[in-house]
Scaffold this motif. Structure first.
Motif, PDB file in Angstrom:
ATOM      1  N   UNK A 246       0.834  -1.205   0.000  1.00 32.87           N
ATOM      2  CA  UNK A 246       0.000   0.000   0.000  1.00 32.87           C
ATOM      3  C   UNK A 246       0.868   1.254   0.000  1.00 32.87           C
ATOM      4  N   UNK A 247       1.934   1.259   0.824  1.00 33.70           N
ATOM      5  CA  UNK A 247       2.813   2.425   0.914  1.00 33.70           C
ATOM      6  C   UNK A 247       3.472   2.720  -0.438  1.00 33.70           C
ATOM      7  N   UNK A 248       4.045   1.669  -1.045  1.00 33.57           N
ATOM      8  CA  UNK A 248       4.730   1.865  -2.328  1.00 33.57           C
ATOM      9  C   UNK A 248       3.758   2.244  -3.446  1.00 33.57           C
ATOM     10  N   UNK A 252       5.392   5.566  -5.046  1.00 26.31           N
ATOM     11  CA  UNK A 252       6.076   5.452  -6.345  1.00 26.31           C
ATOM     12  C   UNK A 252       5.577   6.466  -7.370  1.00 26.31           C
ATOM     13  N   UNK A 253       4.251   6.602  -7.590  1.00 29.12           N
ATOM     14  CA  UNK A 253       3.804   7.625  -8.567  1.00 29.12           C
ATOM     15  C   UNK A 253       4.173   9.046  -8.142  1.00 29.12           C
ATOM     16  N   UNK A 282       5.846  -2.468  -9.676  1.00 31.03           N
ATOM     17  CA  UNK A 282       6.980  -2.047  -8.843  1.00 31.03           C
ATOM     18  C   UNK A 282       6.617  -2.107  -7.357  1.00 31.03           C
ATOM     19  N   UNK A 283       5.397  -1.699  -7.018  1.00 33.94           N
ATOM     20  CA  UNK A 283       4.966  -1.682  -5.618  1.00 33.94           C
ATOM     21  C   UNK A 283       4.949  -3.091  -5.029  1.00 33.94           C
ATOM     22  N   UNK A 284       4.396  -4.052  -5.785  1.00 33.28           N
ATOM     23  CA  UNK A 284       4.347  -5.439  -5.301  1.00 33.28           C
ATOM     24  C   UNK A 284       5.757  -6.023  -5.189  1.00 33.28           C
ATOM     25  N   UNK A 285       6.595  -5.762  -6.190  1.00 32.75           N
ATOM     26  CA  UNK A 285       7.967  -6.277  -6.157  1.00 32.75           C
ATOM     27  C   UNK A 285       8.724  -5.734  -4.951  1.00 32.75           C
ATOM     28  N   UNK A 286       8.603  -4.441  -4.707  1.00 35.92           N
ATOM     29  CA  UNK A 286       9.290  -3.843  -3.556  1.00 35.92           C
ATOM     30  C   UNK A 286       8.752  -4.401  -2.243  1.00 35.92           C
ATOM     31  N   UNK A 287       7.423  -4.601  -2.162  1.00 37.34           N
ATOM     32  CA  UNK A 287       6.819  -5.137  -0.945  1.00 37.34           C
ATOM     33  C   UNK A 287       7.276  -6.570  -0.686  1.00 37.34           C
ATOM     34  N   UNK A 288       7.322  -7.391  -1.730  1.00 35.23           N
ATOM     35  CA  UNK A 288       7.788  -8.776  -1.572  1.00 35.23           C
ATOM     36  C   UNK A 288       9.254  -8.809  -1.157  1.00 35.23           C
TER      37      UNK A 288
END
Length: 463
Positions: A246-248, A252-253, A282-288
């Motif tokens: 959620x944060x990313x 990111x945008x 990108x958000x999911x990748x960073x979160x994982x």
């Protein structure tokens, strides 16, 4: 004739998948057979220009998600965190609520980012032990795991890091939190109806005097108590993935803007990135990645002993899953280019309601290919522009189209030839004959949920 050629190609792909043959091998074979029957001279150029182009494009966009998801699931398993979560849920809900306990465990793991296939392997031994102790027929285990892992946490709950909830974002420029209220409505419908169905099955079995049974194959050893990590500690990586996703998604945008230009002195020309199309990925990748680091920090001791072998297995699984879906994506690109597809597209466009049009199109293709992500990729690659135009014309937010697309992909995808279904039955040592009817019932419930959220949107305007 052109339409029959497409039906032949799709039918052949469905048949070979049902027989357990490799989709990576036979998706191009089936696609090029359709091209051969249409115009033999086009086989080489369409293979290179469409099939491989689509396959490579899919891998370029989504392989990091498959890879990080597989590694995250593996370190969760190696750390003992998955066992700890299962034991905690069982202790909280009680062994007499075996069905609910297994559904909750599957939901926690999948919504936390663990691969559906990893969840099947991780949860089955505990499900078998609980069902044995509660004397619930073993044949109900696949339907129970399917409800927890293959339905609402896969694509209905907003923010799910599963690939089925990520793919629509690249077409509609949305994010994984799209249409949260519709996602919640769909989740409640699936969960309540699914649990009611499983309770009805259990009650009928009890009235008929049917218990767990004996002589089953693939029976796990009875669960032996062992020292497990603290349950709150085990939940921490899952919470990190959910919160940081959620944060990313927000950050990111804001940081990169809608379009970002990257330039270094050594570059011949700058790299221009349409951030709106890839921000959700990108958000999911960073979160994982944050989730993996959390596991490593808190449980490096048990993880390091098998980290090398475990990550090798995870990489292999990610490659296989990504290439399976990418091959189906390439197959869809070929089918969409054939004359017969215009017949299909025109028939689907004849459905006047744009949301029903999208839902039926995606669900049908997911069912034919036996893959939620594959069917959705085919449909959106071919028809996303049409859906966007329809959304603009009807003044329907694209977030609604995202949620409908994601949930429709996970409806009729679980037909008998679906890879996850075949894996689930193999792991549990059961067969289509004994257990598929319950999986199919969950499939029908999941499909009906799409109609529920569409009706909810039109009746309330809520999304």
């Amino acid at each position: 004739m052109s339409f029959l050629i497409i039906l032949l190609s799709l039918g052949l792909l469905m048949f070979v998948a049902y027989r357990g043959l490799s989709v990576i091998l036979f998706a191009p074979v089936c696609a090029l057979l359709a091209v051969l029957l249409t115009d033999p001279s086009l086989v080489p150029p369409l293979f290179s220009g469409i099939f491989m182009d689509k396959l490579v494009g899919f891998v370029q966009l989504y392989f990091p998600v498959f890879l990080l998801g597989a590694v995250f699931g593996k370190v969760i398993e190696l750390s003992g965190f998955s066992k700890s979560i299962v034991a905690a849920v069982i202790g909280l809900l009680g062994r007499e609520r075996a069905t609910l306990s297994i559904v909750v465990v599957c939901a926690l793991l999948t919504y936390g980012g663990v691969s559906l296939f990893v969840v099947v392997f991780a949860v089955y031994p505990f499900a078998a032990e609980m069902f044995r102790q509660s004397d619930i027929p073993k044949r109900l285990i696949p339907g129970t795991i399917a409800l927890g892992a293959f339905t609402f946490t896969m694509d209905a709950l907003p923010g799910s890091p599963q690939i089925q909830n990520i793919i629509p974002s690249t077409f509609f420029k949305t994010n994984t939190w799209a249409a949260p209220w519709l996602g919640v409505v769909g989740t409640v419908f699936i969960l309540v109806t699914g649990l009611a169905y499983l309770a009805w099955c259990r009650r009928r079995a009890r009235e008929a005097g049917e218990g767990y049974g004996s002589g089953h194959s693939n029976e796990p050893e009875p669960y032996a108590a062992e020292k497990l990590p603290n349950a709150w500690l085990a939940l921490a990586p899952l919470l990190v993935v959910g919160v940081m996703n959620k944060v990313f998604t927000v950050v990111i945008p804001q940081f990169y803007g809608t379009v970002h230009t990257s330039a270094l002195p050594t570059m011949a020309k700058p790299v221009v990135t349409d951030v709106s199309k890839v921000a959700a990925i990108w958000a999911v990748e960073a979160a994982l990645l944050m989730g993996i680091l959390t596991v490593v920090i808190f449980a490096w001791g048990p993880v390091k002993q098998r980290f090398a072998d475990g990550t090798k297995a995870a990489v292999g699984g990610a490659l296989l899953a990504a290439m399976n879906t990418a091959s189906e994506y390439g197959f869809g690109g070929i089918i969409a280019a054939l004359p017969g597809f215009t017949v299909v597209a025109d028939a689907l466009r004849a459905i006047p309601n744009p949301l029903l049009n999208e839902a039926i199109s995606i669900s049908a293709l997911a069912g034919i290919t036996g893959s939620a992500s594959g069917g959705m990729s085919i449909a959106l690659a071919a028809m996303s522009d049409t859906f966007i135009q329809a959304a603009n014309a009807a003044h329907i937010p694209l977030e609604v189209f995202h949620r409908v697309a994601a949930m429709a992909s996970g409806g009729m995808d679980t037909l008998p030839h679906n890879g996850a279904v075949i894996t689930l039955l193999a792991v549990t040592g059961l067969t289509h004959k004994t257990s598929y009817k319950d999986i199919f019932a969950i499939t029908l419930i999941k499909t009906a949920a799409v109609g529920v959220i569409i009706a909810t949107y039109y009746l309330t305007g809520l999304y």
